[in-house]
Design an enzyme around this catalytic site. Structure first.
Site, PDB file in Angstrom:
ATOM      1  N   HIS A  91      -6.587   5.675  -2.684  1.00  0.00           N
ATOM      2  CA  HIS A  91      -6.958   4.472  -1.937  1.00  0.00           C
ATOM      3  C   HIS A  91      -6.002   4.216  -0.772  1.00  0.00           C
ATOM      4  CE1 HIS A  91      -9.661   3.666  -5.212  1.00  0.00           C
ATOM      5  NE2 HIS A  91      -8.679   3.544  -6.066  1.00  0.00           N
ATOM      6  N   HIS A 117       2.539  -0.243   0.548  1.00  0.00           N
ATOM      7  CA  HIS A 117       1.426   0.657   0.862  1.00  0.00           C
ATOM      8  C   HIS A 117       0.792   0.221   2.183  1.00  0.00           C
ATOM      9  CE1 HIS A 117      -0.444  -2.727  -1.334  1.00  0.00           C
ATOM     10  NE2 HIS A 117      -1.373  -2.586  -0.414  1.00  0.00           N
ATOM     11  N   HIS A 119      -2.744  -0.040   5.016  1.00  0.00           N
ATOM     12  CA  HIS A 119      -4.185  -0.123   5.268  1.00  0.00           C
ATOM     13  C   HIS A 119      -4.452   0.172   6.742  1.00  0.00           C
ATOM     14  CE1 HIS A 119      -5.045  -2.213   1.430  1.00  0.00           C
ATOM     15  NE2 HIS A 119      -3.869  -2.780   1.624  1.00  0.00           N
ATOM     16  N   HIS A 136       1.730  -3.575   3.368  1.00  0.00           N
ATOM     17  CA  HIS A 136       1.839  -4.605   2.325  1.00  0.00           C
ATOM     18  C   HIS A 136       3.036  -4.300   1.426  1.00  0.00           C
ATOM     19  CE1 HIS A 136      -2.691  -5.777   2.632  1.00  0.00           C
ATOM     20  NE2 HIS A 136      -1.943  -6.386   3.530  1.00  0.00           N
ATOM     21  N   THR A 201      -6.266  -7.595  -2.265  1.00  0.00           N
ATOM     22  CA  THR A 201      -7.372  -7.163  -1.394  1.00  0.00           C
ATOM     23  C   THR A 201      -8.071  -5.925  -1.941  1.00  0.00           C
ATOM     24  OG1 THR A 201      -6.000  -5.759   0.008  1.00  0.00           O
ATOM     25  CG2 THR A 201      -6.178  -8.089   0.634  1.00  0.00           C
ATOM     26  N   THR A 202      -7.726  -5.534  -3.174  1.00  0.00           N
ATOM     27  CA  THR A 202      -8.384  -4.416  -3.853  1.00  0.00           C
ATOM     28  C   THR A 202      -8.795  -4.899  -5.241  1.00  0.00           C
ATOM     29  OG1 THR A 202      -6.232  -3.657  -4.685  1.00  0.00           O
ATOM     30  CG2 THR A 202      -7.050  -2.630  -2.660  1.00  0.00           C
TER      31      THR A 202
HETATM   32 ZN   LIG Z   1      -2.755  -3.859   0.382  1.00  0.00          ZN
END
Ligand SMILES: [Zn+2]
Length: 250
Positions: A91, A117, A119, A136, A201-202
């Site tokens: 992801h 991580h 995005h 994040h 957000t996941t």
């Molecule tokens: Zn995130």
């Protein structure tokens, strides 16, 4: 006891045990496109109900005209060079802290940096504007409460602090590799921030997540952004209704 009853009991015990191992695990397969994409996360598992039914989801469009000023809350980073375990989890690229060396004090509560991580494009927007990427930094306190620091990334100079990661981003399934990173070098010069309460957000889109989104972006080079997008062309969730939620600027 009849064998069938015994099997049912054994089955429910296994479910209980597997949940106990990781209460936050969302086992349903999810992605950023098609039938397992963001529009369907809420249907993939009962654990993901908040993705569809939640009232305070993230990300949101952070609008300056909505922000309240000077509420007297504050936060402070206590970051230092540390070892992180780097993986491609399918992801995103995630760097998990090997120890509790990095801390964040926020609203008189002590949080530990667990992982960071990326995005692309950014998940949060500012006044309707998106950045090429967003970092994040996920922190947790002793009670399990989460505070995530969001850092926008714009295209610019090569980011040397992140070079140990971006020089060779791991492929999915590749064994974790240790990297030494100074997370303080991942923060912009100024800590002007927009704060609100939202969600992961996941999946499972858990709510009551404290967000601190720094307004000033950091930079990655065009080549560094391209290297990430080669692995993850798009791993963002669209903005959600803010529902009149309080946004504080400090
Ligand atoms: Zn995130």
């Amino acid at each position: 006891m009849k064998l069938s009853k015994y099997l049912v009991l054994l089955g429910s015990l296994c479910v209980t045990l597997s949940h106990a191992a990781d209460p936050h695990a969302s086992t349903a397969r999810w992605s950023y496109q098609g039938e397992t994409g963001p529009a369907h996360w809420g249907e993939l598992s009962p654990d993901n109900a908040a993705c569809r039914d939640g009232y305070s989801q993230s990300p949101i469009d952070l609008r300056h005209e909505r922000a309240q000023h000077g509420r007297g809350r504050n936060f402070q980073f206590h970051y230092r060079p540390s070892v992180f375990s780097l993986v491609n989890n399918g992801h995103t690229i995630q760097a998990s802290a090997a120890d509790a060396a990095n801390a964040l004090d926020s609203n008189d509560d002590a949080y530990t940096l667990k992982q960071f991580h990326f995005h692309t494009p950014s998940e949060h927007e500012v006044n309707g504007r998106r950045y090429p990427m967003e970092l994040h930094l996920v922190h947790q306190d002793g009670q399990g409460n989460l505070t995530v620091v969001g850092v926008f990334i714009k295209e610019g100079r090569k980011n040397t602090a992140l070079a140990p990661l971006f020089n060779r981003l791991p492929a999915e399934g590749e064994a974790a590799r240790s990297v030494t990173i100074d997370p303080a070098a991942l923060l912009p010069d100024g800590y002007q921030a927009l704060r609100y309460v939202g969600s992961l957000t996941t999946p499972p889109c858990t709510e009551q997540v404290n967000w601190i989104v720094l307004e000033k972006p950091i930079e990655l080079s065009k080549a560094q952004i391209a290297a990430f997008r080669k692995l993850f062309p798009n791993n963002h969730r669209d903005v959600k209704p803010d529902g009149g939620r309080e946004v504080d600027e400090e």
